[in-house]
Design an enzyme around this catalytic site. Structure first.
Site, PDB file in Angstrom:
ATOM      1  N   ILE A   7      -0.209   8.993   8.620  1.00  0.00           N
ATOM      2  CA  ILE A   7      -1.126   8.308   9.411  1.00  0.00           C
ATOM      3  C   ILE A   7      -0.656   6.705   9.243  1.00  0.00           C
ATOM      4  CG2 ILE A   7      -2.826   9.650  10.129  1.00  0.00           C
ATOM      5  CD1 ILE A   7      -4.475   8.313   8.075  1.00  0.00           C
TER       6      ILE A   7
ATOM      7  N   GLY B 156      -4.840   1.800   7.769  1.00  0.00           N
ATOM      8  CA  GLY B 156      -5.826   1.049   8.536  1.00  0.00           C
ATOM      9  C   GLY B 156      -5.617  -0.449   8.687  1.00  0.00           C
TER      10      GLY B 156
ATOM     11  N   ASP C 183       0.862  -1.334   0.017  1.00  0.00           N
ATOM     12  CA  ASP C 183      -0.027  -0.078  -0.114  1.00  0.00           C
ATOM     13  C   ASP C 183       0.915   1.081  -0.039  1.00  0.00           C
ATOM     14  OD1 ASP C 183      -1.731   1.949   0.329  1.00  0.00           O
ATOM     15  OD2 ASP C 183      -3.143   1.029   1.820  1.00  0.00           O
TER      16      ASP C 183
ATOM     17  N   HIS D 194       0.612   7.878   4.000  1.00  0.00           N
ATOM     18  CA  HIS D 194       1.239   7.324   4.994  1.00  0.00           C
ATOM     19  C   HIS D 194       2.798   7.688   5.018  1.00  0.00           C
ATOM     20  CE1 HIS D 194      -2.710   5.408   5.585  1.00  0.00           C
ATOM     21  NE2 HIS D 194      -2.556   4.850   4.076  1.00  0.00           N
TER      22      HIS D 194
END
Length: 286
Positions: free
Chosen positions: A209, A212, A189, A194
């Site tokens: 961040i 998830g 990903d 990120h």
């Protein structure tokens, strides 16, 4: 373009084979924080090639369909999409290296109404290419904030798992590293949200961040550590609802309730901000 229910319900996902190696398996485990205690012999089999084992939660990154949300025919404003829920059923232990293939389908589309968004319920069955055995079934709920009011047939969201109204029976506290997202993104990903501070700031965050699905893997690690003694074959299923992003470097406490008959409820919090980041968690052991 708005959502066309019939077209999206039968969307032609482009599935593909996915070959992964022992290195990929170890990299995924490191990406979700396994190995933070390198002398713990229970963690070593997930990050060391001798008698290597795959984490059950690695199933969520296997044999993903080719990118499709950005296609105009989806009818989705993908820039307003959030990953709301994630589930995984583990049919058998995931090989430490293999070639697998996935079959993705749209299960249902819920129209919450104009200004309230839409929910996409999706699933993906992953099979071993060599044996055709089912390994995992991954399910996810996508919240499309800008796409409600298209006249969908379903209008009610599926119920979420309710947590007990009492103190947890046990807790597991796991650290994340400041570079956690930079490691995890190497498992596939590459969203700059990120990694790139400028992109994160433009999106309204103070810093990049955590993914998830990385938070999902950390929750799975906590369950495996606390109630399964790091036995990957013991975990039958796990499901969560994402409540808030995690910032790399935060400490994640997973509170766990024993519901009996191998069922456990759980919730994850970022201790530094005293905020719930994963809610309505449910795990089932064999």
């Amino acid at each position: 373009m708005s959502i066309d229910y019939e077209r999206l319900k039968s969307f032609p996902f482009e599935d593909r084979d996915h070959s992964y190696t022992a290195r990929d398996t170890m990299l995924y485990a490191l990406g979700v924080g396994v190995g933070f205690e390198p002398l713990d012999e229970r963690q070593l089999p997930f990050v060391y090639e001798r008698e290597l084992k795959a984490l059950p939660t690695m199933g969520v990154i296997l044999a993903l369909a080719k990118p499709w949300l950005h296609k105009p025919e989806s009818g989705i404003n993908w820039t307003q999409m959030l990953h709301g829920e994630q589930g995984l059923v583990i049919h058998r232990p995931i090989p430490s290296e293999a070639t697998v293939y996935g079959e993705t389908r749209m299960e249902e589309i819920v129209d919450k109404g104009s200004g309230k968004g839409a929910l996409l319920y999706m699933s993906r069955v992953v099979r071993d290419r060599a044996t055709n055995e089912e390994l995992v079934t991954s399910s996810q709920t996508l919240f499309c904030r800008a796409d409600g009011g298209f006249g969908g047939r379903a209008t009610e969201a599926r119920p979420v798992h309710a947590l007990p109204d009492r103190a947890p029976d046990r807790s597991a506290t796991l650290p994340t590293m400041p570079q956690q997202a930079l490691i995890y993104r190497l498992s596939g990903d590459h969203n700059p949200l990120h990694a790139d501070p400028r992109i994160a700031t433009q999106a309204g965050f103070k810093a990049p961040i955590l993914h998830g699905l990385c938070s999902f893997g950390i929750a799975g690690h906590a369950i495996l550590r606390e109630i399964a003694d790091y036995r990957p074959a013991a975990l039958a299923s796990i499901r969560v609802r994402f409540a808030s992003p995690v910032y790399p470097g935060e400490t994640i406490r997973t509170d766990i309730w024993d519901e009996g008959n191998g069922v456990f409820s759980f919730r994850c919090s970022a201790l530094e901000r005293d905020i719930v980041v994963i809610n309505n968690g449910r795990a089932e052991l064999r």
